[in-house]
Design an enzyme around this catalytic site. Structure first.
Site, short mmCIF file in Angstrom:
data_model
loop_
_atom_site.label_atom_id
_atom_site.label_comp_id
_atom_site.label_asym_id
_atom_site.label_seq_id
_atom_site.Cartn_x
_atom_site.Cartn_y
_atom_site.Cartn_z
N GLU A 32 -13.65 2.86 10.40
CA GLU A 32 -12.89 2.89 11.65
C GLU A 32 -12.23 4.25 11.88
OE1 GLU A 32 -9.52 0.28 11.74
OE2 GLU A 32 -9.00 0.64 9.65
N ILE A 75 -6.95 -2.90 0.75
CA ILE A 75 -8.41 -2.93 0.78
C ILE A 75 -8.98 -1.53 0.94
CG2 ILE A 75 -8.44 -5.27 1.74
CD1 ILE A 75 -9.29 -4.06 4.42
N ASP A 76 -8.13 -0.55 1.27
CA ASP A 76 -8.58 0.83 1.46
C ASP A 76 -8.77 1.58 0.15
OD1 ASP A 76 -8.54 0.49 4.21
OD2 ASP A 76 -6.50 1.24 4.43
N GLY A 86 -10.73 1.18 7.30
CA GLY A 86 -10.51 2.42 6.55
C GLY A 86 -10.17 3.52 7.52
N THR A 115 4.26 1.08 1.77
CA THR A 115 5.17 0.24 0.98
C THR A 115 5.71 1.02 -0.20
OG1 THR A 115 3.95 -1.75 1.59
CG2 THR A 115 5.32 -1.89 -0.38
N TYR A 119 -10.75 -8.10 10.80
CA TYR A 119 -9.90 -8.80 9.85
C TYR A 119 -10.65 -9.75 8.92
CZ TYR A 119 -6.11 -6.68 12.40
OH TYR A 119 -5.27 -5.76 12.96
N GLY A 176 0.80 -1.21 0.00
CA GLY A 176 0.00 0.00 0.00
C GLY A 176 0.84 1.26 0.00
#
Length: 355
Positions: A229, A133-134, A177, A112, A279, A109
């Site tokens: 979140e 996933i975001d 998120g 990284t 998760y 992401g």
């Protein structure tokens, strides 16, 4: 040529499909190619660990969730901090050369990608691939892993709705998120949520309560609220993130969901419950969309490596697979536009945003 592959940051569905596509494309198009896997993300590169990837290691992993290379989080802010006279970045560059790599594929992401850009600036040949996933990586329409997470979260809300309807409850469903609300926004619309709360649109608990009361007066017997979140109260906007974290910690909370659940129970009088998907959204087999997208991205990245085009990351633009320079997108986030088309559509069909 010798190629290295690592997966860094949070896991998601589609990582193994990318690994497989990279390996298959290289084995088909590069004579005497050597491919090695680096375990535990940048952690393995820091330690100088790698192992050969043979055909039997990657041929049948298309439908597997997680990552066969394993992963870890290595904070970007620590990469250039000296420890006994050397930095993690220096160790990685040194081990890149010791391994004799001609190219390193980094699947990850935003964090990284920032580290990948540092490696490029130090002379390492790196190609990134957009995983999260975001869906918040700048410069790409979509990231692999996102669509599977949307489907998992959508199915979860579908199931939660039946129990909410049975008990006439207000149900808050917390979705991952932290900085970006893409996952919550897409899931909320797909699952028919009544309200969506995301980080980009600070909300008022009172407005949420009023929305619920009006729904009940109009005959609605239950309410579904999708909460990111990273959702933020309008009253918290004036505080720095560290200050918000301190205030929530003092209340024994990590997200706004518990506080909002208690507030709505007391202010509306309707039974209110919360469910944190956590998760579940990261695990499991990738959906068909992510299998195809991951395969295309992996194959494209392998093609870039064969052409000697480094210092870039694969990206999706419309129906095209393309690339961006790592230095141009590293450190940037793609966030939901509060006045954008998707939010406006959601509002047009009556979905509330707590404002």
């Amino acid at each position: 040529m010798k190629f290295g592959i690592l997966t860094s940051g949070g896991d998601c569905s589609g990582l193994n499909a990318v690994i497989r596509a990279i390996c298959l494309c290289i084995s088909q198009n590069v004579k005497n190619a050597e491919i090695v896997g680096i375990p535990d993300g940048y952690g393995g590169l820091i330690r100088g660990e790698c192992f050969p990837l043979k055909r039997e290691d990657y041929e049948d992993i298309l439908d597997l969730g997680g990552t066969v290379l394993r992963t870890s989080r290595q904070p970007f802010k620590l990469m250039t901090v000296s420890d006994n006279g050397t930095t993690r970045l220096q160790k990685m560059c040194e081990n890149y050369r010791k391994m004799g790599l001609d190219c390193l594929f980094t699947l990850g992401g935003a964090g990284t990608h920032k580290t990948a850009a540092l490696l490029c600036m130090e002379g390492c040949n790196v190609i990134g691939l957009p995983k999260t996933i975001d869906n918040d990586i700048y410069g790409t329409d979509v990231t692999f892993g996102f669509q599977t997470a949307v489907e998992v979260a959508t199915e979860a809300i579908d199931r939660i709705r039946t129990t909410a309807a049975s008990h006439s409850r207000t149900m808050l469903v917390e979705i991952m998120g932290n900085k970006a609300g893409w996952l919550t926004l897409h899931t909320g619309i797909a699952a028919g949520a009544d309200m969506i709360l995301i980080p980009e649109i600070p909300f008022s608990p009172e407005a949420v309560a009023d929305f619920i009361v009006k729904q009940r007066r109009s005959g609605k017997t239950h309410t579904i609220i999708a909460v990111a979140e990273g959702a933020v109260l309008a009253s918290e906007v004036k505080f720095k993130k560290s200050e918000r974290t301190f205030i929530r910690t003092e209340r024994g909370e990590t997200t706004v969901t518990p506080h909002l659940t208690e507030f709505l129970q007391q202010s509306t009088g309707f039974e209110t419950r919360a469910s944190v998907l956590g998760y579940l959204q990261r695990g499991g087999t990738p959906c068909a969309y992510d299998r195809l997208l991951s395969s295309r991205l992996g194959g494209f990245a392998a093609k870039l490596a064969c052409e000697g085009r480094f210092g870039v990351t694969a990206a999706v633009s419309g129906n095209r697979i393309t690339f961006n320079a790592l230095t141009e997108i590293a450190g940037k986030y793609k966030l939901v536009d509060p006045k954008g088309a998707i939010v406006n559509f959601a509002k047009s069909i009556g979905i509330g945003f707590g404002i």
